[in-house]
Design a protein around this motif. Sequence first.
Motif, PDB file in Angstrom:
ATOM      1  N   VAL A  39     -14.165 -37.314 -40.194  1.00  0.00           N
ATOM      2  CA  VAL A  39     -13.045 -38.224 -40.361  1.00  0.00           C
ATOM      3  C   VAL A  39     -11.767 -37.428 -40.591  1.00  0.00           C
ATOM      4  O   VAL A  39     -11.767 -36.417 -41.292  1.00  0.00           O
ATOM      5  N   ALA A  40     -10.689 -37.890 -39.963  1.00  0.00           N
ATOM      6  CA  ALA A  40      -9.359 -37.339 -40.208  1.00  0.00           C
ATOM      7  C   ALA A  40      -8.626 -38.321 -41.106  1.00  0.00           C
ATOM      8  O   ALA A  40      -8.261 -39.422 -40.675  1.00  0.00           O
ATOM      9  N   ALA A  41      -8.451 -37.935 -42.343  1.00  0.00           N
ATOM     10  CA  ALA A  41      -7.751 -38.807 -43.286  1.00  0.00           C
ATOM     11  C   ALA A  41      -6.254 -38.741 -43.015  1.00  0.00           C
ATOM     12  O   ALA A  41      -5.716 -37.707 -42.621  1.00  0.00           O
ATOM     13  N   GLY A  42      -5.584 -39.849 -43.233  1.00  0.00           N
ATOM     14  CA  GLY A  42      -4.151 -39.899 -43.006  1.00  0.00           C
ATOM     15  C   GLY A  42      -3.413 -40.533 -44.165  1.00  0.00           C
ATOM     16  O   GLY A  42      -3.970 -41.354 -44.893  1.00  0.00           O
ATOM     17  N   TYR A  43      -2.162 -40.119 -44.329  1.00  0.00           N
ATOM     18  CA  TYR A  43      -1.298 -40.678 -45.368  1.00  0.00           C
ATOM     19  C   TYR A  43      -1.925 -40.493 -46.754  1.00  0.00           C
ATOM     20  O   TYR A  43      -2.064 -41.435 -47.523  1.00  0.00           O
ATOM     21  N   THR A  44      -2.296 -39.255 -47.048  1.00  0.00           N
ATOM     22  CA  THR A  44      -3.061 -38.961 -48.262  1.00  0.00           C
ATOM     23  C   THR A  44      -2.218 -38.332 -49.370  1.00  0.00           C
ATOM     24  O   THR A  44      -2.770 -37.788 -50.320  1.00  0.00           O
ATOM     25  N   GLY A  45      -0.913 -38.395 -49.262  1.00  0.00           N
ATOM     26  CA  GLY A  45      -0.070 -37.817 -50.298  1.00  0.00           C
ATOM     27  C   GLY A  45      -0.223 -38.521 -51.634  1.00  0.00           C
ATOM     28  O   GLY A  45      -0.353 -39.753 -51.697  1.00  0.00           O
ATOM     29  N   ARG A  46      -0.218 -37.749 -52.703  1.00  0.00           N
ATOM     30  CA  ARG A  46      -0.270 -38.357 -54.043  1.00  0.00           C
ATOM     31  C   ARG A  46       1.064 -39.012 -54.387  1.00  0.00           C
ATOM     32  O   ARG A  46       1.114 -39.997 -55.127  1.00  0.00           O
ATOM     33  N   ASP A  47       2.140 -38.439 -53.849  1.00  0.00           N
ATOM     34  CA  ASP A  47       3.487 -38.954 -54.091  1.00  0.00           C
ATOM     35  C   ASP A  47       3.832 -39.951 -52.994  1.00  0.00           C
ATOM     36  O   ASP A  47       3.838 -39.621 -51.807  1.00  0.00           O
ATOM     37  N   GLN A  48       4.123 -41.168 -53.362  1.00  0.00           N
ATOM     38  CA  GLN A  48       4.398 -42.199 -52.367  1.00  0.00           C
ATOM     39  C   GLN A  48       5.602 -41.845 -51.512  1.00  0.00           C
ATOM     40  O   GLN A  48       5.651 -42.193 -50.327  1.00  0.00           O
ATOM     41  N   ALA A  49       6.564 -41.126 -52.069  1.00  0.00           N
ATOM     42  CA  ALA A  49       7.742 -40.740 -51.291  1.00  0.00           C
ATOM     43  C   ALA A  49       7.350 -39.827 -50.138  1.00  0.00           C
ATOM     44  O   ALA A  49       7.898 -39.923 -49.032  1.00  0.00           O
ATOM     45  N   GLY A  50       6.383 -38.923 -50.388  1.00  0.00           N
ATOM     46  CA  GLY A  50       5.912 -38.042 -49.331  1.00  0.00           C
ATOM     47  C   GLY A  50       5.191 -38.808 -48.241  1.00  0.00           C
ATOM     48  O   GLY A  50       5.319 -38.503 -47.050  1.00  0.00           O
ATOM     49  N   VAL A  51       4.407 -39.809 -48.628  1.00  0.00           N
ATOM     50  CA  VAL A  51       3.710 -40.646 -47.654  1.00  0.00           C
ATOM     51  C   VAL A  51       4.727 -41.383 -46.789  1.00  0.00           C
ATOM     52  O   VAL A  51       4.612 -41.414 -45.552  1.00  0.00           O
ATOM     53  N   LEU A  52       5.733 -41.963 -47.413  1.00  0.00           N
ATOM     54  CA  LEU A  52       6.750 -42.699 -46.668  1.00  0.00           C
ATOM     55  C   LEU A  52       7.534 -41.779 -45.744  1.00  0.00           C
ATOM     56  O   LEU A  52       7.952 -42.192 -44.648  1.00  0.00           O
ATOM     57  N   ALA A  53       7.728 -40.520 -46.154  1.00  0.00           N
ATOM     58  CA  ALA A  53       8.425 -39.557 -45.297  1.00  0.00           C
ATOM     59  C   ALA A  53       7.632 -39.301 -44.023  1.00  0.00           C
ATOM     60  O   ALA A  53       8.204 -39.216 -42.928  1.00  0.00           O
ATOM     61  N   HIS A  54       6.307 -39.180 -44.143  1.00  0.00           N
ATOM     62  CA  HIS A  54       5.478 -38.955 -42.964  1.00  0.00           C
ATOM     63  C   HIS A  54       5.444 -40.203 -42.081  1.00  0.00           C
ATOM     64  O   HIS A  54       5.476 -40.102 -40.848  1.00  0.00           O
ATOM     65  N   VAL A  55       5.408 -41.377 -42.690  1.00  0.00           N
ATOM     66  CA  VAL A  55       5.459 -42.620 -41.917  1.00  0.00           C
ATOM     67  C   VAL A  55       6.768 -42.674 -41.120  1.00  0.00           C
ATOM     68  O   VAL A  55       6.786 -43.062 -39.946  1.00  0.00           O
ATOM     69  N   GLU A  56       7.858 -42.252 -41.733  1.00  0.00           N
ATOM     70  CA  GLU A  56       9.157 -42.273 -41.059  1.00  0.00           C
ATOM     71  C   GLU A  56       9.210 -41.258 -39.924  1.00  0.00           C
ATOM     72  O   GLU A  56       9.780 -41.541 -38.858  1.00  0.00           O
ATOM     73  N   GLU A  57       8.603 -40.076 -40.114  1.00  0.00           N
ATOM     74  CA  GLU A  57       8.537 -39.092 -39.036  1.00  0.00           C
ATOM     75  C   GLU A  57       7.873 -39.694 -37.801  1.00  0.00           C
ATOM     76  O   GLU A  57       8.343 -39.528 -36.672  1.00  0.00           O
ATOM     77  N   LEU A  58       6.776 -40.387 -38.031  1.00  0.00           N
ATOM     78  CA  LEU A  58       6.034 -40.973 -36.924  1.00  0.00           C
ATOM     79  C   LEU A  58       6.752 -42.185 -36.336  1.00  0.00           C
ATOM     80  O   LEU A  58       6.725 -42.409 -35.121  1.00  0.00           O
ATOM     81  N   ARG A  59       7.428 -42.944 -37.176  1.00  0.00           N
ATOM     82  CA  ARG A  59       8.172 -44.112 -36.681  1.00  0.00           C
ATOM     83  C   ARG A  59       9.241 -43.693 -35.683  1.00  0.00           C
ATOM     84  O   ARG A  59       9.508 -44.392 -34.691  1.00  0.00           O
ATOM     85  N   LYS A  60       9.843 -42.527 -35.910  1.00  0.00           N
ATOM     86  CA  LYS A  60      10.913 -42.044 -35.025  1.00  0.00           C
ATOM     87  C   LYS A  60      10.411 -41.756 -33.619  1.00  0.00           C
ATOM     88  O   LYS A  60      11.199 -41.729 -32.670  1.00  0.00           O
TER      89      LYS A  60
END
Length: 227
Positions: free
Chosen positions: A25-46
Amino acid sequence: MRMKSAVLRKDGVSGEVLLSWDACVAAGYTGRDQAGVLAHVEELRKIGVPAPEKVPSMYWVEPERVSNTGLLWVVGEFSSGEGEVFLARDERGNLCVTVASDHTDRALETVSVAKAKQACSKVIGSLFWRVDEVRGHWDSIELRTWNDGKLYQEGTLGKMLPPEKLFELAREDAPAGTGRLALFSGTLPVLGEGIVYGTRYVLSLKDPVLGREIRHEYSVRVLPDRN
């Protein structure tokens, strides 16, 4: 999947082990800090990737697609690597860790993240450490990725969920009859302005406590994308 690899012990002695897993399994969006998770979501949204249905997310990939290759073949120019760690167990049940890249087809990711994960082989290092020998300072272990010679990702494993939690989430999500699991940890936000489609990646996992490092390099060869 069974793979012979080398494990370096903390006393400096290395030996061959046989790693095995029935599912990966490839886990995704696993940051402990929610801000870091949202940053990765934004990278992909772009680049057109929709937000995940839930976080963390689990993307199951073919067990045989894991390789310690130095040359990765992909279809089309829009794929990129992600620095992560890979966790698997040896024949005695010891959990082992190495540096890894969850290389992903970004064009296909706009249609289906799960299919995009399956489209590219996953790259792991050839050398492992025993998790029980680094678990006490796990959060301080440093993960870095270079993309075409430029530092692309940088952070500590303390920014992501710990291995026990990742395996717990994976087991809760696993298809019936999964068996022994191997796992990619999820990644860190990229440095700079966003995702870059590179052709050469350098992966580094550095242990500042025991003074050692696992490095792995791979190049990307692009095959034409045709109908």
